[in-house]
Write a protein that holds these residues in place. Structure first.
Motif, PDB file in Angstrom:
ATOM      1  N   GLY A 114       0.806  -1.222   0.000  1.00  0.00           N
ATOM      2  CA  GLY A 114       0.000   0.000   0.000  1.00  0.00           C
ATOM      3  C   GLY A 114       0.835   1.266   0.000  1.00  0.00           C
ATOM      4  O   GLY A 114       0.399   2.301   0.505  1.00  0.00           O
ATOM      5  N   ILE A 115       2.042   1.206  -0.554  1.00  0.00           N
ATOM      6  CA  ILE A 115       2.922   2.376  -0.622  1.00  0.00           C
ATOM      7  C   ILE A 115       2.798   2.989  -2.014  1.00  0.00           C
ATOM      8  O   ILE A 115       3.041   2.318  -3.016  1.00  0.00           O
ATOM      9  CB  ILE A 115       4.393   2.004  -0.352  1.00  0.00           C
ATOM     10  CG1 ILE A 115       4.546   1.389   1.037  1.00  0.00           C
ATOM     11  CG2 ILE A 115       5.305   3.220  -0.514  1.00  0.00           C
ATOM     12  CD1 ILE A 115       5.923   0.797   1.312  1.00  0.00           C
ATOM     13  N   GLY A 116       2.422   4.245  -2.072  1.00  0.00           N
ATOM     14  CA  GLY A 116       2.266   4.927  -3.352  1.00  0.00           C
ATOM     15  C   GLY A 116       3.558   5.558  -3.843  1.00  0.00           C
ATOM     16  O   GLY A 116       4.575   5.583  -3.137  1.00  0.00           O
ATOM     17  N   TRP A 117       3.487   6.102  -5.049  1.00  0.00           N
ATOM     18  CA  TRP A 117       4.642   6.754  -5.673  1.00  0.00           C
ATOM     19  C   TRP A 117       4.603   8.276  -5.524  1.00  0.00           C
ATOM     20  O   TRP A 117       5.522   8.953  -5.966  1.00  0.00           O
ATOM     21  CB  TRP A 117       4.686   6.413  -7.163  1.00  0.00           C
ATOM     22  CG  TRP A 117       5.016   4.983  -7.435  1.00  0.00           C
ATOM     23  CD1 TRP A 117       4.129   3.973  -7.685  1.00  0.00           C
ATOM     24  CD2 TRP A 117       6.315   4.395  -7.500  1.00  0.00           C
ATOM     25  NE1 TRP A 117       4.809   2.795  -7.895  1.00  0.00           N
ATOM     26  CE2 TRP A 117       6.157   3.032  -7.796  1.00  0.00           C
ATOM     27  CE3 TRP A 117       7.602   4.895  -7.336  1.00  0.00           C
ATOM     28  CZ2 TRP A 117       7.233   2.164  -7.927  1.00  0.00           C
ATOM     29  CZ3 TRP A 117       8.679   4.026  -7.472  1.00  0.00           C
ATOM     30  CH2 TRP A 117       8.485   2.682  -7.759  1.00  0.00           C
ATOM     31  N   GLY A 118       3.558   8.818  -4.944  1.00  0.00           N
ATOM     32  CA  GLY A 118       3.412  10.265  -4.876  1.00  0.00           C
ATOM     33  C   GLY A 118       2.949  10.785  -6.228  1.00  0.00           C
ATOM     34  O   GLY A 118       2.368  10.053  -7.022  1.00  0.00           O
ATOM     35  N   ASP A 119       3.217  12.066  -6.494  1.00  0.00           N
ATOM     36  CA  ASP A 119       2.853  12.618  -7.798  1.00  0.00           C
ATOM     37  C   ASP A 119       4.092  13.223  -8.449  1.00  0.00           C
ATOM     38  O   ASP A 119       5.173  13.213  -7.867  1.00  0.00           O
ATOM     39  CB  ASP A 119       1.716  13.640  -7.677  1.00  0.00           C
ATOM     40  CG  ASP A 119       2.076  14.834  -6.804  1.00  0.00           C
ATOM     41  OD1 ASP A 119       3.231  15.303  -6.849  1.00  0.00           O
ATOM     42  OD2 ASP A 119       1.193  15.318  -6.070  1.00  0.00           O
ATOM     43  N   ALA A 120       3.933  13.738  -9.660  1.00  0.00           N
ATOM     44  CA  ALA A 120       5.076  14.226 -10.436  1.00  0.00           C
ATOM     45  C   ALA A 120       5.842  15.353  -9.732  1.00  0.00           C
ATOM     46  O   ALA A 120       7.061  15.433  -9.844  1.00  0.00           O
ATOM     47  CB  ALA A 120       4.620  14.668 -11.818  1.00  0.00           C
ATOM     48  N   LYS A 121       5.142  16.216  -9.026  1.00  0.00           N
ATOM     49  CA  LYS A 121       5.825  17.309  -8.318  1.00  0.00           C
ATOM     50  C   LYS A 121       6.431  16.859  -6.995  1.00  0.00           C
ATOM     51  O   LYS A 121       7.415  17.433  -6.530  1.00  0.00           O
ATOM     52  CB  LYS A 121       4.850  18.466  -8.051  1.00  0.00           C
ATOM     53  CG  LYS A 121       4.606  19.347  -9.248  1.00  0.00           C
ATOM     54  CD  LYS A 121       3.811  20.568  -8.831  1.00  0.00           C
ATOM     55  CE  LYS A 121       3.616  21.514  -9.995  1.00  0.00           C
ATOM     56  NZ  LYS A 121       2.865  22.706  -9.625  1.00  0.00           N
ATOM     57  N   HIS A 122       5.833  15.862  -6.376  1.00  0.00           N
ATOM     58  CA  HIS A 122       6.278  15.387  -5.061  1.00  0.00           C
ATOM     59  C   HIS A 122       6.345  13.856  -5.066  1.00  0.00           C
ATOM     60  O   HIS A 122       5.519  13.192  -4.432  1.00  0.00           O
ATOM     61  CB  HIS A 122       5.328  15.865  -3.962  1.00  0.00           C
ATOM     62  CG  HIS A 122       5.115  17.341  -3.967  1.00  0.00           C
ATOM     63  ND1 HIS A 122       4.039  17.923  -4.592  1.00  0.00           N
ATOM     64  CD2 HIS A 122       5.858  18.350  -3.470  1.00  0.00           C
ATOM     65  CE1 HIS A 122       4.122  19.236  -4.454  1.00  0.00           C
ATOM     66  NE2 HIS A 122       5.217  19.520  -3.789  1.00  0.00           N
ATOM     67  N   PRO A 123       7.332  13.303  -5.762  1.00  0.00           N
ATOM     68  CA  PRO A 123       7.410  11.835  -5.842  1.00  0.00           C
ATOM     69  C   PRO A 123       7.886  11.208  -4.531  1.00  0.00           C
ATOM     70  O   PRO A 123       8.583  11.847  -3.736  1.00  0.00           O
ATOM     71  CB  PRO A 123       8.442  11.609  -6.947  1.00  0.00           C
ATOM     72  CG  PRO A 123       9.322  12.805  -6.883  1.00  0.00           C
ATOM     73  CD  PRO A 123       8.411  13.954  -6.505  1.00  0.00           C
ATOM     74  N   ASN A 124       7.484   9.969  -4.322  1.00  0.00           N
ATOM     75  CA  ASN A 124       7.925   9.193  -3.166  1.00  0.00           C
ATOM     76  C   ASN A 124       8.872   8.112  -3.688  1.00  0.00           C
ATOM     77  O   ASN A 124       8.429   7.061  -4.133  1.00  0.00           O
ATOM     78  CB  ASN A 124       6.729   8.566  -2.455  1.00  0.00           C
ATOM     79  CG  ASN A 124       7.154   7.681  -1.296  1.00  0.00           C
ATOM     80  OD1 ASN A 124       8.312   7.653  -0.905  1.00  0.00           O
ATOM     81  ND2 ASN A 124       6.206   6.933  -0.756  1.00  0.00           N
ATOM     82  N   CYS A 125      10.156   8.392  -3.668  1.00  0.00           N
ATOM     83  CA  CYS A 125      11.167   7.470  -4.194  1.00  0.00           C
ATOM     84  C   CYS A 125      11.906   6.719  -3.093  1.00  0.00           C
ATOM     85  O   CYS A 125      12.889   6.031  -3.358  1.00  0.00           O
ATOM     86  CB  CYS A 125      12.181   8.238  -5.054  1.00  0.00           C
ATOM     87  SG  CYS A 125      11.475   9.046  -6.493  1.00  0.00           S
ATOM     88  N   ARG A 126      11.428   6.816  -1.872  1.00  0.00           N
ATOM     89  CA  ARG A 126      12.144   6.201  -0.756  1.00  0.00           C
ATOM     90  C   ARG A 126      12.143   4.676  -0.893  1.00  0.00           C
ATOM     91  O   ARG A 126      11.292   4.079  -1.531  1.00  0.00           O
ATOM     92  CB  ARG A 126      11.528   6.598   0.567  1.00  0.00           C
ATOM     93  CG  ARG A 126      10.184   5.932   0.864  1.00  0.00           C
ATOM     94  CD  ARG A 126       9.863   6.031   2.348  1.00  0.00           C
ATOM     95  NE  ARG A 126       8.572   5.501   2.682  1.00  0.00           N
ATOM     96  CZ  ARG A 126       8.330   4.217   2.955  1.00  0.00           C
ATOM     97  NH1 ARG A 126       9.289   3.325   2.887  1.00  0.00           N
ATOM     98  NH2 ARG A 126       7.110   3.812   3.289  1.00  0.00           N
ATOM     99  N   GLY A 127      13.139   4.086  -0.258  1.00  0.00           N
ATOM    100  CA  GLY A 127      13.227   2.637  -0.242  1.00  0.00           C
ATOM    101  C   GLY A 127      12.281   2.030   0.779  1.00  0.00           C
ATOM    102  O   GLY A 127      11.460   2.719   1.393  1.00  0.00           O
TER     103      GLY A 127
END
Length: 177
Positions: A114-127
């Motif tokens: 259930g971990i999302g990617w965020g959006d183009a301006k505020h991406p969630n790239c964490r491991g």
């Protein structure tokens, strides 16, 4: 690679540990800032693309492996420069990882957790945290995109070993003649 977080006097991490951490990399499709050049091309050939930033060239190299986007996952695009309500320059956002394997595990593991990617301006790239990583059901991960590359490397290694064995056998035969 240098650590991103705080460490104590012994070099121990004081923050959250992430497995397969990613990074946010953006590129600019044709627009005002790029002089019409496409700095998001998935290629390592950069003829006439002098207006592209070094980070955009790195992104192209990271994306150039495999069927999809290599080491990167596409998040989306947004308008980066707007004048009088008209978008003059867009940006595309990717989360890039240190390997294709890490990207594949993120693309198929995140939905399980259930971990999302965020959006183009505020991406969630964490491991993944160690606790999250333990919860991933790896039997549900499709590694088929990654396997041909591994098979190529294994085949090449076997071929090298085989020729070394044949060379050694020939030397032994020559010695006893």
């Amino acid at each position: 690679k240098q650590a991103d977080g705080e460490i104590d006097e012994n070099g121990n991490c004081l923050g959250t540990i992430y497995i397969f951490n990613g990074r946010d990399i953006r590129c600019r499709p044709p627009g005002l800032q790029t002089g019409g050049s496409d700095c998001c091309r998935k290629t390592t050939t950069w003829f006439g693309l002098g207006m592209c930033k070094e980070s955009e060239k790195i992104l192209a190299k990271l994306r150039s492996w495999g069927q999809l986007d290599g080491q990167c996952h596409y998040i989306g695009s947004y308008c980066a420069v707007k004048v009088f309500g008209v978008c003059l320059q867009k940006k595309k956002t990717y989360c890039c990882f240190n390997s294709v394997l890490a990207r594949i595990i993120h693309e198929q593991g995140r939905p399980q957790l259930g971990i999302g990617w965020g959006d183009a301006k505020h991406p969630n790239c964490r491991g993944f945290t160690p606790e999250e990583f333990q919860k991933i059901d790896f039997s549900k991960i499709d590694f088929s995109e990654w396997l041909p590359e591994i098979e190529k490397k294994v085949s090449s290694t076997i071929s090298n070993v085989q020729s070394q064995i044949e060379g050694a056998a020939q030397k032994i035969q020559n010695y006893y003649k």
